[in-house]
Design a protein around this motif. Sequence first.
Motif, PDB file in Angstrom:
ATOM      1  N   ARG A 159       0.836  -1.209   0.000  1.00  0.00           N
ATOM      2  CA  ARG A 159       0.000   0.000   0.000  1.00  0.00           C
ATOM      3  C   ARG A 159       0.866   1.253   0.000  1.00  0.00           C
ATOM      4  O   ARG A 159       0.579   2.229  -0.710  1.00  0.00           O
ATOM      5  N   GLU A 163       1.009   4.353  -2.721  1.00  0.00           N
ATOM      6  CA  GLU A 163       0.852   5.778  -2.402  1.00  0.00           C
ATOM      7  C   GLU A 163       2.034   6.592  -2.935  1.00  0.00           C
ATOM      8  O   GLU A 163       1.858   7.707  -3.451  1.00  0.00           O
ATOM      9  N   GLU A 166       1.680   6.959  -6.651  1.00  0.00           N
ATOM     10  CA  GLU A 166       0.622   7.921  -6.958  1.00  0.00           C
ATOM     11  C   GLU A 166       1.128   9.351  -6.749  1.00  0.00           C
ATOM     12  O   GLU A 166       0.859  10.245  -7.570  1.00  0.00           O
ATOM     13  N   THR A 175      -1.794   1.974  -9.504  1.00  0.00           N
ATOM     14  CA  THR A 175      -2.996   1.141  -9.602  1.00  0.00           C
ATOM     15  C   THR A 175      -2.643  -0.330  -9.429  1.00  0.00           C
ATOM     16  O   THR A 175      -3.338  -1.082  -8.732  1.00  0.00           O
ATOM     17  N   TYR A 178      -1.983  -0.932  -5.759  1.00  0.00           N
ATOM     18  CA  TYR A 178      -3.225  -0.878  -4.982  1.00  0.00           C
ATOM     19  C   TYR A 178      -4.018  -2.185  -5.151  1.00  0.00           C
ATOM     20  O   TYR A 178      -4.588  -2.714  -4.189  1.00  0.00           O
ATOM     21  N   ASP A 196     -10.784   1.301   2.100  1.00  0.00           N
ATOM     22  CA  ASP A 196      -9.998   2.474   1.715  1.00  0.00           C
ATOM     23  C   ASP A 196      -9.401   2.305   0.316  1.00  0.00           C
ATOM     24  O   ASP A 196      -9.464   3.225  -0.516  1.00  0.00           O
ATOM     25  N   ILE A 197      -8.810   1.128   0.075  1.00  0.00           N
ATOM     26  CA  ILE A 197      -8.143   0.910  -1.216  1.00  0.00           C
ATOM     27  C   ILE A 197      -9.179   0.766  -2.329  1.00  0.00           C
ATOM     28  O   ILE A 197      -8.973   1.228  -3.456  1.00  0.00           O
ATOM     29  N   HIS A 199     -12.012   2.324  -2.574  1.00  0.00           N
ATOM     30  CA  HIS A 199     -12.414   3.677  -2.944  1.00  0.00           C
ATOM     31  C   HIS A 199     -11.333   4.363  -3.771  1.00  0.00           C
ATOM     32  O   HIS A 199     -11.643   5.117  -4.702  1.00  0.00           O
ATOM     33  N   ARG A 200     -10.055   4.096  -3.434  1.00  0.00           N
ATOM     34  CA  ARG A 200      -8.971   4.715  -4.202  1.00  0.00           C
ATOM     35  C   ARG A 200      -8.970   4.180  -5.635  1.00  0.00           C
ATOM     36  O   ARG A 200      -8.757   4.941  -6.589  1.00  0.00           O
ATOM     37  N   LEU A 204      -9.150   5.807  -9.428  1.00  0.00           N
ATOM     38  CA  LEU A 204      -8.066   5.626 -10.401  1.00  0.00           C
ATOM     39  C   LEU A 204      -8.470   4.825 -11.632  1.00  0.00           C
ATOM     40  O   LEU A 204      -8.003   5.102 -12.736  1.00  0.00           O
TER      41      LEU A 204
END
Length: 907
Positions: A159, A163, A166, A175, A178, A196-197, A199-200, A204
């Motif tokens: 993770r 980040e 990104e 991506t 993630y 959380d991931i 939603h990220r 993306l």
Amino acid sequence: MSTTSTMPDLIQQLNELLNQEKWTRATLNNYTVGNFTELDDIIEQMQQNDLEEEARALCEEHLQHTKNSIIALYIAGVLDTSRQSVNDTNLVMLTQIFLDNHKWTIVEFLCNRILEFGENRTALRILAEVYHDENQTEKLHQTWERLILIDYEEADIVRRLAELKEEAGDLEQATSYYKKALHRYITKKNFSNVKDIWHRLVVLSPNETEFFYHAETKIARQISTDRAIQLLEDLYPPMKESGDWPRAIELLKRVLGYDPKNHWARKEIIHCFEEHYSDHSNLTEYIRISNLHQSWRPVHEAIADFEKHIAFDTGNFVFHRSWGIGRIREIKGDDITIDFAKKRGHRMSLKMAVNALDVLPKEHIWVLRAVWKRDKLKNLVKKNPVWALKTVIRSLGNAADIKRIKAELVPSILSPGEWTSWSTKAREELRTNPDFGMLPDKADHFTVRDQPVSFEEKTYNKFKGDKTFFDRVRTLEEFLAYVDEEGAEGLDSEFFREMFDYFAATIRSSGSSNEYSISSLIVLTDLVTKYPFLQQDLELDFLSAYEQIENVEEVFSRIESTGLKKRFLGHLRAVDNNWAEVYAKLLPYYLSREVLLELERHGKRSIVLDFFSRVFENYRSMRETFVWLVRHCGDDPWFEEMGVTQEKILLSMIHLYDLTFRDIDNRKEVSLNRKINKQIHSFLFRDKRLSRFIDESDEESVSRIFTLIADVKDLDPKINIDLKQRVLNRFPDFHFYGEGEIDQAATRKVLYCTVAMHEAKKAEYNHLQQVEVPQNSKEIEVARSYGDLKENAEYKAAMERQDSLNNRAARLKSELEQAREIDPAEVKNDEISVGTHVRLRDLLEDTELEYTILGPWESDPNRNVISYLSPLGNRLLRSKAGDELDFEINERRYHLRVESIEVSDQL
């Protein structure tokens, strides 16, 4: 240390070095990388002089009373890892000592020394800690990237890398990380991080529906369906905002699949239908009659009803099983008018149309065949295989195998010949093109993907769809071959891990060793040997599993992989001192000349000869093994050393040739016996072994061979004639058993038979001509329609059957033309003749024998019915009661006295 030291001196100097070592904090603080470089020189000299084991044993002994000896830990640790041992305990312990004392330079050196022998989770973690404390950011991130490739449980670092990518603007790599982190958090059942991931990733890559659905399925299975629904609801807004109604509808159906009473999803799917079909003339009416708004009607029934009706609209194409393709001209209330090619302006009710017609998109292959010119469609198919494959697969419900694809294209668009070359390109596209996936529940069915599919996912879907355990072994091996080409990075995918875990679970779940658990153990052991970081907490002990096998032969015979059987033997040899004796038992299930040669190389010639002897003595029951030995080892010295001559081999092969014909006629293990029969036929006739024997052997040996050939009633007459002519060319006065001794009628090739058998053979011939041959002709036509005759298994099988039927018919016709029924009134009991029952005394064994002498059709040795054309039957003819006969057939001596002769009651 001098390189000229003798071997005892090297060990002695190491011993002195260990004894001189004083372990204090001062010496620890004064240690440098150079000290370890000097120890590397010692290790190299030990290896050059083959003293690794002695040096390692000395260090291990020293560690028993001086557990923190730097020299002993280092030398023993390097020697362990250099021989690919998974035991990194000593080096890790040494690294930890320097880590605790913040000696970062030495810790880095030791970690990299461990990593020289392969990736290691502990070393990489310690190395990452060093780079973090020294603020070496670039090296830290590089180490993290290496670590996550081999540590499948690590999610937080994945993770963090995502980040960082990104933040750096590398959204594609972000991506990818993630996604990897998401799967790992799912495995850990850490829903907070999963959410959380998720939603990220929605931000993306909102269009990667296939990925989200794969993850959602795992979440439902491993966490809960409620959590899966929650995440699907979070994925829905981007679809709705973009107006992507088909994808939105599919998502809502998945939600309703988990919870059919979800009011939100039911309300939203109605909204999506209204938006998607806003131009449809009967939208409101179809929503009403399907009761989509009514909560009392099950939602899936309502959706299915609505989708059936909404497909009917002006201009849409439809298919009727009798009238073919049509197009809806008009819809008025409950009446539909359709133009079919041969039935224009046909009217029917909506209810009837829904039940009788299939609505087809204009891109459907059936529609294209109906509205395009054949040449135009053919040219596009040949020019663009990818377009053609997508069109056909989508037309068939987005799931089709090669056979169904072929049926849609041949012969309506492509000829069988065109298909042959076209299908080669098509298969390669299906295998490699990321636009094509495979159904997870059907390994041979392809689908068109909205988003490209990775090789890993495609392989995993094939793996899931494989029907048998050994199919899955083959699929994993295909994946590993790809990894060998592309690098070990493919091993960090969640798809590989699930395949790996399948075999690990098979090992753990087996109470005792069977073909599945032992094969899984071999697969994973070989994999871990190549990639040690895969082992983790998995116990892979072949010896323990092997000792649990109750019946090694039974388990080994059920392993449906030649490669696995070979690897099984390799592992067996490493753990069983009696491996050679076990090899001999397993050889019939893994026929390999290399194994025989290996036994001989290790001084086990007696075992090889015992194996050959056992097979030869039991060649009838071990026919497949015997035929393999003769074909592949006949020129080796083993048969000759046992005293088995070429003549004996040929006699056994001819006997088996006859036995396999009989078993095929009796429908006994037909496939196996056909295979063996063909192998023997090739050995005897195509390879000209029998012809060469006739050309090189004496008349007595040839005579013995032909007494057995005469018993093979299904032998091709042409082969029989050619062989006889070959014999006569060498021995002009040669006498063939069964010819010239019986009477003038026999010389004219009369075949004596009973009335009942004559009628049965005529009935058999009529059934062949009137039923089996016409039926086979139909089979050939059907198979021919599939096209691609070179790869058409059905066509080849049908043509083989045609050859078999024609041969049987020709043989039967010839025999029926020669047949003469035995007249009981003409049979006398004054001498042995066709139709008599005789009692004999075996003067060698002092036993009584009984035989009935009939024709070759009735021959049944199990019931003591022998043919007058057989060697024994022929020799008994014309003998009278009281006669003593002394003769030899096939190296067996007979000394018989005729006790009595009667007319047989079987006439």
